[in-house]
Design an enzyme around this catalytic site. Structure first.
Site, short mmCIF file in Angstrom:
data_model
loop_
_atom_site.label_atom_id
_atom_site.label_comp_id
_atom_site.label_asym_id
_atom_site.label_seq_id
_atom_site.Cartn_x
_atom_site.Cartn_y
_atom_site.Cartn_z
N CYS A 146 0.66 -5.10 3.17
CA CYS A 146 0.10 -4.10 2.26
C CYS A 146 -0.29 -2.86 3.05
CB CYS A 146 -1.13 -4.68 1.55
SG CYS A 146 -1.94 -3.54 0.41
N HIS B 120 2.56 -7.46 -6.74
CA HIS B 120 1.63 -6.92 -5.76
C HIS B 120 0.99 -5.63 -6.28
CE1 HIS B 120 0.57 -6.05 -1.38
NE2 HIS B 120 0.41 -4.86 -1.94
N GLU B 121 1.82 -4.71 -6.80
CA GLU B 121 1.30 -3.41 -7.24
C GLU B 121 0.47 -3.55 -8.52
OE1 GLU B 121 1.37 -1.14 -5.16
OE2 GLU B 121 2.89 -2.06 -3.88
N HIS C 131 -2.97 -4.64 -7.58
CA HIS C 131 -3.79 -3.54 -7.07
C HIS C 131 -4.59 -2.88 -8.18
CE1 HIS C 131 -3.34 -2.80 -2.82
NE2 HIS C 131 -2.02 -2.85 -2.87
#
Length: 207
Positions: free
Chosen positions: A126, A168-169, A172
């Site tokens: 990341c 993953h995004e 976030h």
């Protein structure tokens, strides 16, 4: 599903066409910003929904693509450059080598049937945890619903590495870093790697 999206999109967008030209256009209009790192409060709480699909959002997206390229990333969420909004950009290849470039506002990961999910436990890193990597099991297929930069409903699907990027995004924007999914031991190890490493891009210091 966010309140702004009141219809389901049955077709997936084609984010594989003219990738080089589209990414370059975003990036050349934008300005690279420093990357926030773990410990910065903006990374650890859910972001606000995008409600205004205007020139300000377009300028933010341009800056995100510029920042992503400067940091040599494959995906970037708005809070990684300090902006509390649910939007991420990506420029990522899948496991077949197909390039995907796009933008998703107000993303929601769709629940998929068990038969559609095979866990892939490859390494993950990341930009907000620079120089650290750890194995993390994620499904190798993902579908994200959201909106494009004009506010129109879209769906994006990804396999392999690109599926990991989409998950993953999206994480976030709900205040979750990949290290939050690790065991305590592995999380501590990742943070130690970060402490001992030197980022190759500009970051925002945590005062």
């Amino acid at each position: 599903m966010t309140q702004e999206i009141d219809q389901r999109v049955d077709d997936f967008i084609d984010d594989t066409q003219d990738c080089e030209a589209r990414e370059r256009a975003y990036r050349e209009r934008g300005t690279a910003r420093p990357i926030t790192v773990v410990g910065n409060p903006v990374l650890h709480s859910e972001c606000r929904n995008v409600t205004e699909f205007d020139d300000g959002l377009a300028a933010l997206i341009d800056d995100m693509f510029a920042s992503q390229r400067a940091a040599e990333g494959v995906g970037l969420a708005a809070n990684q450059i300090g902006v509390d909004l649910k939007v991420f950009v990506y420029d990522c290849h899948d496991d077949d080598g197909v390039r995907h470039v796009g933008v998703v506002c107000n993303p929601v990961l769709e629940d998929l049937p068990a038969e559609s999910r095979v866990l892939d436990d490859n390494n993950e890193g990341c930009l907000s945890v620079p120089t650290a990597y750890a194995e993390l099991a994620r499904p190798d297929y993902a579908v994200v619903s959201g909106q494009n930069a004009a506010g129109e409903p879209i769906r994006v699907r990804g396999t392999g590495y690109f599926a990991r990027c989409l998950q993953h995004e999206t994480d976030h924007l709900y205040g979750r870093l990949y290290i939050d999914r690790l065991s305590k031991r592995e999380r501590k190890r990742a943070l130690k790697m970060m402490e001992e490493g030197t980022p190759r891009y500009e970051t925002v210091p945590n005062d």
